[in-house]
Enzyme design. Structure first.
Site, PDB file in Angstrom:
ATOM      1  N   GLY A   1       4.525  -6.635   5.950  1.00 19.14           N
ATOM      2  CA  GLY A   1       4.113  -7.697   7.028  1.00 19.14           C
ATOM      3  C   GLY A   1       2.849  -7.301   7.350  1.00 19.14           C
TER       4      GLY A   1
ATOM      5  N   PRO B   1       9.715  -4.767  -0.076  1.00 19.03           N
ATOM      6  CG  PRO B   1      10.548  -2.597  -0.887  1.00 19.03           C
ATOM      7  CD  PRO B   1       9.707  -3.615  -1.024  1.00 19.03           C
ATOM      8  CB  VAL B   2      11.622  -6.028   5.354  1.00 19.35           C
ATOM      9  CG1 VAL B   2      11.206  -5.972   6.702  1.00 19.35           C
ATOM     10  CG2 VAL B   2      11.177  -7.059   4.629  1.00 19.35           C
ATOM     11  N   GLY B   3      10.387  -2.964   6.318  1.00 23.74           N
ATOM     12  CA  GLY B   3      10.656  -1.703   6.883  1.00 23.74           C
ATOM     13  C   GLY B   3      10.532  -0.522   5.915  1.00 23.74           C
TER      14      GLY B   3
ATOM     15  CG  LEU C   1       6.231   0.195   0.049  1.00 25.52           C
ATOM     16  CD1 LEU C   1       7.269  -0.388  -0.634  1.00 25.52           C
ATOM     17  CD2 LEU C   1       5.511   0.996  -0.668  1.00 25.52           C
TER      18      LEU C   1
ATOM     19  CG  ASP D   1      -0.588  -0.170   8.707  1.00 22.24           C
ATOM     20  OD1 ASP D   1      -1.276   0.782   9.207  1.00 22.24           O
ATOM     21  OD2 ASP D   1       0.529   0.130   8.140  1.00 22.24           O
TER      22      ASP D   1
ATOM     23  CE  LYS E   1       0.899   1.112   4.627  1.00 27.21           C
ATOM     24  NZ  LYS E   1       1.728   2.090   4.997  1.00 27.21           N
TER      25      LYS E   1
HETATM   26  P1  ATP Z   1       4.183   0.076   7.655  1.00 26.39           P
HETATM   27  O1  ATP Z   1       4.221   0.480   6.392  1.00 26.39           O
HETATM   28  O2  ATP Z   1       2.874  -0.875   8.100  1.00 26.39           O
HETATM   29  O3  ATP Z   1       4.683   0.839   8.825  1.00 26.39           O
HETATM   30  P2  ATP Z   1       6.559  -1.335   6.939  1.00 26.39           P
HETATM   31  O4  ATP Z   1       6.324  -1.672   5.572  1.00 26.39           O
HETATM   32  O5  ATP Z   1       7.530  -0.049   7.293  1.00 26.39           O
HETATM   33  O6  ATP Z   1       5.437  -1.204   7.842  1.00 26.39           O
HETATM   34  P3  ATP Z   1       7.140  -4.257   7.452  1.00 26.39           P
HETATM   35  O7  ATP Z   1       7.963  -4.427   6.211  1.00 26.39           O
HETATM   36  O8  ATP Z   1       5.705  -4.625   7.470  1.00 26.39           O
HETATM   37  O9  ATP Z   1       6.985  -2.612   7.517  1.00 26.39           O
HETATM   38  O10 ATP Z   1       8.135  -4.672   8.468  1.00 26.39           O
HETATM   39  C1  ATP Z   1       7.857  -4.104   9.857  1.00 26.39           C
HETATM   40  C2  ATP Z   1       8.759  -4.902  10.885  1.00 26.39           C
HETATM   41  O11 ATP Z   1       8.086  -6.397  10.994  1.00 26.39           O
HETATM   42  C3  ATP Z   1      10.116  -5.329  10.513  1.00 26.39           C
HETATM   43  O12 ATP Z   1      10.888  -5.165  11.645  1.00 26.39           O
HETATM   44  C4  ATP Z   1      10.031  -6.897   9.973  1.00 26.39           C
HETATM   45  O13 ATP Z   1      11.463  -7.635  10.726  1.00 26.39           O
HETATM   46  C5  ATP Z   1       8.896  -7.379  10.826  1.00 26.39           C
HETATM   47  N1  ATP Z   1       8.235  -8.572   9.996  1.00 26.39           N
HETATM   48  C6  ATP Z   1       7.722  -9.444  10.668  1.00 26.39           C
HETATM   49  N2  ATP Z   1       6.966 -10.325   9.827  1.00 26.39           N
HETATM   50  C7  ATP Z   1       7.124  -9.772   8.669  1.00 26.39           C
HETATM   51  C8  ATP Z   1       6.910 -10.142   7.303  1.00 26.39           C
HETATM   52  N3  ATP Z   1       6.029 -11.214   6.929  1.00 26.39           N
HETATM   53  N4  ATP Z   1       7.122  -9.375   6.127  1.00 26.39           N
HETATM   54  C9  ATP Z   1       7.698  -8.118   6.532  1.00 26.39           C
HETATM   55  N5  ATP Z   1       8.367  -7.780   7.658  1.00 26.39           N
HETATM   56  C10 ATP Z   1       7.926  -8.673   8.957  1.00 26.39           C
END
Ligand code: ATP
Length: 300
Positions: free
Chosen positions: A103, A95-97, A100, A137, A11
């Site tokens: 998780g 990508p993580v964190g 987007l 979220d 998102k």
């Molecule tokens: P938001 O946009 O909701 O703030 P984000 O996109 O910044 O979230 P995510 O990628 O969802 O962040 O990851 C947030 C945290 O959750 C990270 O520290 C990650 O290690 C942990 N995490 C746990 N499970 C998952 C998963 N399936 N995919 C991604 N991150 C995960």
């Protein structure tokens, strides 16, 4: 044993306003969420043994119980007393964190999928409440469409924009990641100014009236100052996007991904090429406008 394939979209927050802090420590937000045509792919396969197994390809994510997808499965098993287990395969493309919502989207996909495979028959409101226990979220992703989102994320009001979006998006994430908690902490400690929610309301009204021209004017994120404070180098991403022809560039979630809004395909391609040379994650995406389906009872 049954198996189910699911798409877990990313998102973007077109507007993200921070209204204040609540007594429980969470921040009250008002936001407009838009789903993308880009996301993770999940496969859920039922197992006889009472285990939750996780296999991930692509971006690295926590293994075991720290993974939100695993926690979603364990939560359902614990509350609804299922004996069997599940294998969760994730092709992790978000990508993580990054801001987007990767998780949360994975967790919502597991809740939706296991509700079907385990034949739990959990109504939408209850599934959303379970989702809120996993992350702010998650309730939004149980809906999956354009939505106004309030509270700490538990108030989801889907809406259907009129007409077609004239924009393509360029998602640009620098090497570093940001933890949502740290960004809110910085937002508070530096006393960044708060909003009254009117921007989100205005954008929802504009999109419902088919006024897409309002989007570049209204797109904004109250967390941007705090995110730039923590990672000063991301300010350059915004400037570069603007210089390369984006009609708006804004942060999504708590960052550090920037969203460049482009009208012209040529400008977008040039920007993508230029930024790909410098940064690890640069991707084109489209916002998905689709009529309501599925979780109708989430509609307030
Ligand atoms: P938001 O946009 O909701 O703030 P984000 O996109 O910044 O979230 P995510 O990628 O969802 O962040 O990851 C947030 C945290 O959750 C990270 O520290 C990650 O290690 C942990 N995490 C746990 N499970 C998952 C998963 N399936 N995919 C991604 N991150 C995960």
């Amino acid at each position: 044993m049954g198996a189910l394939h699911l798409f877990a979209p990313a998102k973007v927050n077109l507007v993200l306003e921070v209204l204040g802090q609540r007594p429980d420590g969470y921040h009250e937000i008002a936001s407009v969420f838009a789903p993308l045509d880009f996301g993770d792919f999940l496969t859920l396969t039922l197992l006889e043994e009472p285990v939750v197994r996780l296999h991930v390809r692509g971006h690295a994510v926590p293994a075991g119980k720290e993974n939100l997808a695993v926690r979603a499965a364990l939560l359902l098993r614990e509350r609804f007393g299922r004996r069997g287990g599940v294998r969760i395969d994730i092709e992790k493309r978000i990508p993580v964190g990054a801001g987007l919502g990767g998780g949360s989207s994975d967790a919502a996909a597991v809740l939706r999928g296991l509700n079907i495979l385990w034949e739990l028959g959990i109504p939408s409101e209850e599934l959303a409440a379970l989702g809120a226990e996993l992350g702010s979220d998650v309730p939004y992703f149980l809906w999956d469409g354009f939505a106004w989102v309030g509270g700490r994320g538990e108030r989801v009001e889907p809406f259907l924009p009129q007409g077609e979006s004239p924009y393509r998006l360029l998602l640009v994430k620098p090497r570093a990641s940001l933890a949502t908690k740290d960004v809110f902490l910085r937002f508070r400690s530096r006393g960044f100014s708060r909003s009254d929610g009117s921007r989100s309301r205005k954008l929802r009204e504009a999109l419902c009236a088919g006024d897409w021209e309002a989007l570049p004017e209204l797109a904004a994120n109250d967390l941007e100052g705090a995110a730039v404070d923590l990672l000063p180098e991301i300010a350059a991403v915004r400037e570069t996007l603007k210089e390369l022809g984006a009609c708006a560039a804004f942060l999504t979630g708590s960052g550090p991904t920037y969203v460049g809004l482009f009208r012209g395909g040529e400008e977008l391609s040039r920007a993508r090429e230029a930024l790909t040379r410098e940064l690890p994650f640069v991707r084109e995406a489209t916002m998905v406008v689709r009529p309501f389906a599925g979780n109708t009872s989430l509609r307030k």
